[in-house]
Design an enzyme around this catalytic site. Structure first.
Site: not given
Ligand code: SAM
Length: 275
Positions: A31, A62, A106, A162, A155, A157-158, A86, A137
């Site tokens: 990303q 959180h 993550d 990934p 927790d 991403t949208e 984070d 993953d």
């Molecule tokens: N609080 C935030 C929100 O609501 O959008 C999310 C924060 S956290 C930083 C989101 C994390 O999801 C990112 O660090 C991203 O790398 C991780 N992520 C995305 N797809 C993933 C997957 N398939 N497996 C594990 N982590 C993933």
């Protein structure tokens, strides 16, 4: 010269933040990552153009991902966080002495690395001996760990990049199988103003898999629309059966024993989405 960061929350609406300085902008393997300092909200992590977390308002999200489930489950010994690089959810989990091990998975190690460096107040517990940090993953981890966790928190991403697979029915089925016989899961499920269909689809899928499904809200100023939802699926324990008197006071700024059940009282237009 003023510099502003604008997040387009829809094609025709967004928020904008005045920037003091830019620490990092990097295209990771997964990303686009930016770490910026904003006037209003302090340091801010941005992934693929979306605000992930800020020093000023991170506590809301959180605390609300972690505490409703951890005070609903009577004995949450093993907890999994999918995403959450984070470290904010992990910090909140560490406030629960019953938790013997928290595993964080993550997909992007750069998020962990830069959060430790620029968001120390959020990432500070990632080195706790009760925490196991894994870069991988979450979808794969869920399917490789059956009957392994008391509580699972998503927790992510949208549903872009990934994280797309982390909003699929197959993923929720995998979560059900990765949970122990009285396990609970909770996922952030976006906002009802711009993502009503996502909330409805997740609610429908989770209801087909879990006997108890509850949705709750919180106010997060830097997230799209400011009104955020969380969806909880539980095999046995109902968060609405947890009385205020059963919840100990802990060091929080948003969640409280009084707010626990109140958070599940939804605005009518949100209630209608998940009926
Ligand atoms: N609080 C935030 C929100 O609501 O959008 C999310 C924060 S956290 C930083 C989101 C994390 O999801 C990112 O660090 C991203 O790398 C991780 N992520 C995305 N797809 C993933 C997957 N398939 N497996 C594990 N982590 C993933």
């Amino acid at each position: 010269m003023e510099l502003w960061y604008t997040e387009k929350q829809t094609d025709s609406f967004g928020i904008t933040a005045k920037i003091k300085q830019t620490y990092v902008t990097e295209k990771t393997d997964f990303q686009d990552l930016a770490m910026i300092e904003t006037e209003e909200f302090g340091n801010m992590l941005v992934l693929d153009g979306m605000v992930m977390t800020t020093e000023k308002d991170e506590f809301v999200y959180h605390e609300m991902v972690a505490h409703p489930a951890l005070f609903t489950h009577p004995n949450p010994k093993r907890v999994l966080v999918v995403g959450g690089g984070d470290g904010g959810v992990i910090r909140e989990i560490m406030k629960h002495p019953k938790v013997e091990q928290a595993v964080l998975v993550d997909i992007d190690g750069k998020v962990i690395e830069y959060s430790k460096k620029y968001l120390p107040s959020i990432a500070g517990e990632l080195d706790n001996p009760r925490v196991s940090v894994q870069v991988g993953d979450g979808y794969m981890h869920i399917h490789d760990n059956k009957n392994a966790y008391d509580v699972i928190m998503v927790d992510s991403t949208e549903p872009v990049g990934p994280a797309v697979e982390l909003f699929s029915r197959g993923f929720y089925q995998g979560i059900y199988e990765a949970l122990k016989e009285d396990g609970i899961f909770v996922a952030q499920t976006d906002n009802p103003w711009f993502k009503a269909d996502l909330i409805q689809n997740v609610n429908r899928d989770v209801k087909e898999i879990f006997p108890i499904v509850r949705v709750y809200c919180a106010n997060i100023p830097t997230y799209p629309s400011g009104l955020w939802t969380f969806t909880m699926g539980s095999k046995k324990h109902d968060p609405l059966q947890v009385e205020e008197a059963q919840i100990p006071e802990i060091n929080t700024k948003y969640y409280s024993p009084r707010l626990h059940k109140a958070a599940f009282v939804l605005p009518k237009f949100v209630e209608d989405l998940v009926k």
